[in-house]
Design a protein around this motif. Structure first.
Motif, PDB file in Angstrom:
ATOM      1  N   ALA A 235      42.123 -10.426 -44.584  1.00  0.00           N
ATOM      2  CA  ALA A 235      42.147  -8.975 -44.818  1.00  0.00           C
ATOM      3  C   ALA A 235      40.821  -8.459 -45.376  1.00  0.00           C
ATOM      4  N   ARG A 236      39.968  -9.367 -45.874  1.00  0.00           N
ATOM      5  CA  ARG A 236      38.680  -8.918 -46.427  1.00  0.00           C
ATOM      6  C   ARG A 236      37.514  -9.274 -45.509  1.00  0.00           C
ATOM      7  N   ILE A 237      37.815  -9.482 -44.228  1.00  0.00           N
ATOM      8  CA  ILE A 237      36.752  -9.691 -43.231  1.00  0.00           C
ATOM      9  C   ILE A 237      36.872  -8.586 -42.187  1.00  0.00           C
ATOM     10  N   ASP A 238      35.855  -7.747 -42.117  1.00  0.00           N
ATOM     11  CA  ASP A 238      35.858  -6.627 -41.168  1.00  0.00           C
ATOM     12  C   ASP A 238      34.959  -6.952 -39.973  1.00  0.00           C
ATOM     13  N   VAL A 239      35.205  -6.249 -38.886  1.00  0.00           N
ATOM     14  CA  VAL A 239      34.340  -6.356 -37.700  1.00  0.00           C
ATOM     15  C   VAL A 239      33.806  -4.967 -37.392  1.00  0.00           C
ATOM     16  N   LEU A 240      32.513  -4.911 -37.104  1.00  0.00           N
ATOM     17  CA  LEU A 240      31.828  -3.646 -36.850  1.00  0.00           C
ATOM     18  C   LEU A 240      31.025  -3.791 -35.558  1.00  0.00           C
ATOM     19  N   VAL A 241      31.282  -2.909 -34.593  1.00  0.00           N
ATOM     20  CA  VAL A 241      30.530  -2.994 -33.329  1.00  0.00           C
ATOM     21  C   VAL A 241      29.155  -2.364 -33.532  1.00  0.00           C
ATOM     22  N   HIS A 242      28.139  -3.134 -33.132  1.00  0.00           N
ATOM     23  CA  HIS A 242      26.745  -2.715 -33.333  1.00  0.00           C
ATOM     24  C   HIS A 242      25.963  -3.212 -32.107  1.00  0.00           C
ATOM     25  N   PRO A 243      25.853  -2.328 -31.079  1.00  0.00           N
ATOM     26  CA  PRO A 243      25.353  -2.786 -29.776  1.00  0.00           C
ATOM     27  C   PRO A 243      23.935  -3.337 -29.776  1.00  0.00           C
ATOM     28  N   GLN A 244      23.079  -2.957 -30.736  1.00  0.00           N
ATOM     29  CA  GLN A 244      21.685  -3.423 -30.686  1.00  0.00           C
ATOM     30  C   GLN A 244      21.505  -4.849 -31.194  1.00  0.00           C
ATOM     31  N   SER A 245      22.512  -5.436 -31.880  1.00  0.00           N
ATOM     32  CA  SER A 245      22.422  -6.807 -32.435  1.00  0.00           C
ATOM     33  C   SER A 245      21.161  -6.991 -33.280  1.00  0.00           C
ATOM     34  N   VAL A 246      20.900  -6.031 -34.158  1.00  0.00           N
ATOM     35  CA  VAL A 246      19.750  -6.113 -35.072  1.00  0.00           C
ATOM     36  C   VAL A 246      20.229  -6.464 -36.484  1.00  0.00           C
ATOM     37  N   VAL A 247      21.306  -5.787 -36.910  1.00  0.00           N
ATOM     38  CA  VAL A 247      21.946  -6.122 -38.194  1.00  0.00           C
ATOM     39  C   VAL A 247      22.919  -7.262 -37.879  1.00  0.00           C
ATOM     40  N   HIS A 248      22.634  -8.461 -38.390  1.00  0.00           N
ATOM     41  CA  HIS A 248      23.414  -9.615 -37.925  1.00  0.00           C
ATOM     42  C   HIS A 248      24.724  -9.794 -38.663  1.00  0.00           C
ATOM     43  N   SER A 249      24.874  -9.220 -39.816  1.00  0.00           N
ATOM     44  CA  SER A 249      26.142  -9.123 -40.558  1.00  0.00           C
ATOM     45  C   SER A 249      25.837  -8.622 -41.960  1.00  0.00           C
ATOM     46  N   LEU A 250      26.908  -8.287 -42.711  1.00  0.00           N
ATOM     47  CA  LEU A 250      26.714  -7.661 -44.023  1.00  0.00           C
ATOM     48  C   LEU A 250      27.719  -8.214 -45.037  1.00  0.00           C
ATOM     49  N   VAL A 251      27.324  -8.138 -46.315  1.00  0.00           N
ATOM     50  CA  VAL A 251      28.246  -8.475 -47.407  1.00  0.00           C
ATOM     51  C   VAL A 251      28.329  -7.246 -48.301  1.00  0.00           C
ATOM     52  N   SER A 252      29.556  -6.818 -48.590  1.00  0.00           N
ATOM     53  CA  SER A 252      29.789  -5.616 -49.395  1.00  0.00           C
ATOM     54  C   SER A 252      30.227  -6.052 -50.793  1.00  0.00           C
ATOM     55  N   TYR A 253      29.572  -5.492 -51.805  1.00  0.00           N
ATOM     56  CA  TYR A 253      29.834  -5.872 -53.202  1.00  0.00           C
ATOM     57  C   TYR A 253      30.680  -4.802 -53.905  1.00  0.00           C
ATOM     58  N   VAL A 254      31.345  -5.200 -55.016  1.00  0.00           N
ATOM     59  CA  VAL A 254      32.282  -4.287 -55.689  1.00  0.00           C
ATOM     60  C   VAL A 254      31.597  -3.054 -56.278  1.00  0.00           C
ATOM     61  N   ASP A 255      30.271  -3.129 -56.520  1.00  0.00           N
ATOM     62  CA  ASP A 255      29.575  -1.969 -57.092  1.00  0.00           C
ATOM     63  C   ASP A 255      29.127  -0.978 -56.018  1.00  0.00           C
ATOM     64  N   GLY A 256      29.463  -1.244 -54.761  1.00  0.00           N
ATOM     65  CA  GLY A 256      29.072  -0.334 -53.686  1.00  0.00           C
ATOM     66  C   GLY A 256      27.831  -0.777 -52.930  1.00  0.00           C
ATOM     67  N   SER A 257      27.146  -1.832 -53.432  1.00  0.00           N
ATOM     68  CA  SER A 257      25.976  -2.346 -52.698  1.00  0.00           C
ATOM     69  C   SER A 257      26.439  -3.056 -51.426  1.00  0.00           C
ATOM     70  N   VAL A 258      25.658  -2.890 -50.366  1.00  0.00           N
ATOM     71  CA  VAL A 258      25.918  -3.636 -49.130  1.00  0.00           C
ATOM     72  C   VAL A 258      24.620  -4.335 -48.753  1.00  0.00           C
ATOM     73  N   LEU A 259      24.647  -5.683 -48.690  1.00  0.00           N
ATOM     74  CA  LEU A 259      23.444  -6.440 -48.324  1.00  0.00           C
ATOM     75  C   LEU A 259      23.592  -6.951 -46.892  1.00  0.00           C
ATOM     76  N   ALA A 260      22.499  -6.826 -46.131  1.00  0.00           N
ATOM     77  CA  ALA A 260      22.546  -7.261 -44.737  1.00  0.00           C
ATOM     78  C   ALA A 260      21.322  -8.101 -44.419  1.00  0.00           C
TER      79      ALA A 260
END
Ligand SMILES: NC(=O)c1ccc[n+]([C@@H]2O[C@H](COP(=O)([O-])OP(=O)(O)OC[C@H]3O[C@@H](n4cnc5c(N)ncnc54)[C@H](OP(=O)(O)O)[C@@H]3O)[C@@H](O)[C@H]2O)c1
Length: 405
Positions: free
Chosen positions: A241-266
């Motif tokens: 339930a805590r693994i999301d999928v996001l369609v991103h056609p350019q395949s530049v952002v290879h994946s991301l981690v979202s933190y509880v403080d609102g930061s998202v690192l990619a």
């Protein structure tokens, strides 16, 4: 996350299981650029003995193993007089995986990679894991073997490699969710009716990545993202339930981690497997690669959207299998491998792949798996039931699959 032995600052002795494939040849491309940094112990191919022999000679490997015994005469004759040991068959592949190496690339395709990759894991050291089907099938049994052996698993899949690079494992309580990006494959914008008419050649023509046939077709059905979701669950100990999928056609952002403080690192980069492979080869350092540098100004725009589970039901089926637990994931994987082979052979249509997997899951009540024999039995059951479904195929409606999710 699987921990392992500390890094040694000496020349790295490497083996490549699946050296003749797409990931294998990219790995060799990088190794050949820095011959002083790496020594090659063993190379494994499936059937392409001519390429395997050429690779073994170029890299000065100690051992070359080919899985297909009918390819043995070609390998034997090509390596005669070179001093390179060679052998053929399943035991030869396992022997190659057992040979002493600091670092092993696991890039055999499909469940066929499970036994050899596990041999390498049991030996310890570093295993760079491309063969996602091994982890999908064996799951916790695989990661437990790695922990027991003190083997560090480094993910090669670009998405998992990206997560690995930005996942703060020491403070994992600060992590909210992980987000796998997906290109959406060559049929991202097509209707189900249009997809149903697509040929294997069209399904293999991925817009961004150059890959082997099986993973390319999995990308087109988005089963690849489903398998990656299961892989991510095991690699990073994250609930489904805590693994999301996001369609991103350019395949530049290879994946991301979202933190509880609102930061998202990619992690970002050009879509070239040599970046994640180099990360694993040099870990915990970095090495130079010839990969085209990312020019965001030239790209200009990056797009993101939610996946459409109705048109890409395989993603939902993988979630369903992960939630079900037991032998559902190896059954799903075995059924998918059988369905992809049937599609490539022209026996079923493209959208039938999802229908075959869905029907196989419906026909196989979930059973517990406690050991590797159980995993192999589940894989065989998934294939067998899928073959029955394909044999009696009367054009199951794709709506049947959509309704299951
Ligand atoms: N390609 C990518 O960009 C990419 C990215 C992420 C993850 N992966 C994963 O990496 C794995 C390999 O993908 P790939 O695209 O490199 O596949 P591929 O090009 O089809 O190569 C597969 C390799 O496995 C070998 N092989 C096949 N059956 C075998 C068997 N029974 N025993 C031993 N070796 C066998 C093949 O040998 P022969 O060719 O000699 O028959 C080849 O070396 C897959 O699990 C895939 O999901 C790939």
């Amino acid at each position: 996350m699987v921990e392992g032995t500390p890094h040694r600052e000496t020349q790295r002795r490497v083996s490549i299981l699946g050296s003749t494939g797409s990931v294998g040849t990219s790995t060799i491309d990088l190794i050949a650029r820095e011959p002083d940094r790496f020594a090659v112990e063993a190379l494994v191919g499936g059937a392409n003995a001519a390429l395997l022999a050429e690779q073994a000679k170029t890299l000065g490997a100690s051992f070359a193993a080919i899985a297909d015994e009918t390819a043995w005469p070609v390998l034997r004759d090509a390596l005669a007089g070179t001093g390179i040991e060679a052998a053929a068959g399943r035991d030869a592949v396992l022997e190659a995986a057992r040979r002493p190496a600091d670092w092993t690339m696991g890039s055999i395709v499909g469940a066929a990679g499970l036994a050899p990759t596990l041999e390498a894991v049991r030996r310890g050291g570093i295993v760079a894991l491309a063969n996602k089907e091994a982890l999908v099938c064996a799951g916790d049994l695989f990661t437990e073997e790695a922990e027991r052996a003190g083997c560090r698993i480094l993910p090669v899949d670009s998405e998992h490699n990206a997560i690995y690079q930005v996942f703060d494992d020491a403070r994992r309580e600060g992590i909210d969710r992980i987000i796998l990006t997906a290109s959406g494959g060559p049929f991202r914008t097509l209707s189900l009716d249009d997809m149903a008419r697509k040929s294997p050649a069209e399904a293999v023509a991925h817009p961004n990545w150059s890959m082997g046939v099986k993973i390319s077709i999995d990308s087109a059905t988005m089963m690849n993202k489903g398998l990656e979701l299961i892989e991510a669950h095991h690699l990073f100990a994250m609930p489904e339930a805590r693994i999301d999928v996001l369609v991103h056609p350019q395949s530049v952002v290879h994946s991301l981690v979202s933190y509880v403080d609102g930061s998202v690192l990619a992690q970002l980069g050009s879509p070239d497997m040599r970046t994640p492979i180099a990360y694993c080869l040099a870990w915990p350092r970095r090495m130079d690669t010839p990969v085209e540098r990312l020019d965001l100004a030239a790209i200009g725009q990056l797009d993101f959207s939610a996946p459409d589970i109705r048109r890409f039901p395989c993603l939902g089926l993988a979630r369903q299998a992960l939630r079900a637990g037991g032998d559902a994931a190896p059954v799903l994987n075995g059924a998918n491998e059988a369905a992809v082979e049937a599609f490539v052979a022209g026996r079923i249509g493209f959208t039938d792949i999802a229908s075959v997997v869905a029907e196989t899951l419906d026909r196989c009540p979930v059973e517990p798996v406690t050991d590797l024999e159980g995993v192999f039995a589940a894989d065989a059951k998934g294939r067998r039931v899928a073959e029955d479904v394909i044999a009696g195929f009367g054009g199951l409606s794709i709506a049947h699959v959509g309704a299951a999710n």
